[in-house]
Design a protein around this motif. Sequence first.
Motif, mmCIF file in Angstrom:
data_model
loop_
_atom_site.group_PDB
_atom_site.id
_atom_site.type_symbol
_atom_site.label_atom_id
_atom_site.label_comp_id
_atom_site.label_asym_id
_atom_site.label_seq_id
_atom_site.Cartn_x
_atom_site.Cartn_y
_atom_site.Cartn_z
ATOM 1 N N ASP A 234 -62.356 14.907 8.413
ATOM 2 C CA ASP A 234 -61.510 15.151 7.232
ATOM 3 C C ASP A 234 -59.660 15.602 7.453
ATOM 4 O OD1 ASP A 234 -60.401 16.277 5.353
ATOM 5 O OD2 ASP A 234 -62.474 17.597 4.603
ATOM 6 N N PHE B 30 -58.339 17.957 6.142
ATOM 7 C CA PHE B 30 -58.115 19.018 6.406
ATOM 8 C C PHE B 30 -57.686 20.206 7.295
ATOM 9 C CE2 PHE B 30 -58.809 23.618 4.906
ATOM 10 C CZ PHE B 30 -58.458 23.264 4.002
ATOM 11 N N ALA C 77 -57.004 26.565 1.320
ATOM 12 C CA ALA C 77 -57.661 25.645 0.603
ATOM 13 C C ALA C 77 -58.043 26.501 -1.104
ATOM 14 C CB ALA C 77 -59.186 26.973 1.239
ATOM 15 N N GLU D 95 -65.507 26.786 -0.157
ATOM 16 C CA GLU D 95 -65.588 25.702 -0.082
ATOM 17 C C GLU D 95 -65.579 25.638 1.337
ATOM 18 O OE1 GLU D 95 -63.278 24.516 -2.364
ATOM 19 O OE2 GLU D 95 -64.022 26.010 -3.883
ATOM 20 N N ARG E 94 -68.809 23.307 0.815
ATOM 21 C CA ARG E 94 -69.081 22.745 -0.142
ATOM 22 C C ARG E 94 -68.379 21.263 -0.011
ATOM 23 N NH1 ARG E 94 -65.800 21.788 -5.206
ATOM 24 N NH2 ARG E 94 -63.719 22.181 -4.613
ATOM 25 N N HIS E 95 -67.410 21.057 0.837
ATOM 26 C CA HIS E 95 -66.676 20.482 1.004
ATOM 27 C C HIS E 95 -67.286 19.719 3.265
ATOM 28 C CE1 HIS E 95 -63.747 19.905 -1.555
ATOM 29 N NE2 HIS E 95 -63.682 21.647 -1.514
ATOM 30 N N TRP F 142 -66.953 20.969 5.539
ATOM 31 C CA TRP F 142 -65.643 20.905 6.607
ATOM 32 C C TRP F 142 -65.732 21.639 8.289
ATOM 33 C CZ3 TRP F 142 -62.258 24.383 3.662
ATOM 34 C CH2 TRP F 142 -61.393 23.367 2.276
#
Length: 318
Positions: free
Chosen positions: A255, A257, A300, A311, A314-315, A317
Amino acid sequence: MLTVLGASPDEDRVYGQLVSAVSATAAEIAATTGLTPPAADDALAALVGRGLASRTMDAPARFVAASPGVVEAMIADRLRELRAAQDTLDRLAAQHRANALAMEASGVFEIVRGQEALRQTAMNLFGTARTEVLNLVKPPIIAVRTEERVQAGPSVRGRTIFETEALESPGSLRAVREGLRPGDQVRVHTKLPVKMVVIDRSVAMLPMAQHDTTPVAVLIREGAVLDALLALFDFVWAAAVPLHVDNEHTAQPRDPFLSADDRQLLTLLLAGLTDEAIAVHRGTSMRTVQRKVQALMNRAHVRTRMQLAWEASRHGWV
């Protein structure tokens, strides 16, 4: 009736006849009971000896049965003897079960006493591992410390769960990072139930009296107890938070992010470490840690650390 007191069937029959007849001669007893004269004589002599009949001074002698109350008293005495015998038997049975259990458990449990003995046993266990090492690590560390980097062979899979407090001391996170090998997995739990190391799912070592002057541990080999401990590990593993401490063996996050630095910061937050402990591990100030956490929250689009954790989960990470 009298047979329960040890009398013969002939004695029981003669006593019953004496009670019915009030008194009788030996010949009369033989005639009414169908016993031979010698058998009747023997039965009467035995009853007199037991105190269940008496002989009169008549000629020929007559026999009189003792009161049924005498028999009742004898039965009460026998009941007390039987209860005492039952109590003794219960104690012997309990001792027998304990001895049998001890003999059965002698191959399953082994006690290890003393810090050096614990240390040597733990190092030997790591050295014998062939497939998997499971480890629950919580303070105080008595046997082998994390920074000593005692490891199993390169082909052995490792799964370790640290209690949060065990990672708060300076240098602990660096030791975990330097000891991490391909295939190893590390997680963190706020409170572990026990300290434990399990080798190849066949033997476990649990420190017991860890606060005593002489530390004590128990080795547990294959059996129902070890199966329960393995189930406990799997249960705690499922509830623990993955700890990412990237090194050259760690796959980089897909990811975009999160950078490796961001992912480590986030995983330390989710592991429950304080800002102060994170700052010590990262060699920065608490203010820098808080600024970086705030930057993650802004990226986020959340306002609290709880939302950031949500978050992250959920993602995926971490």
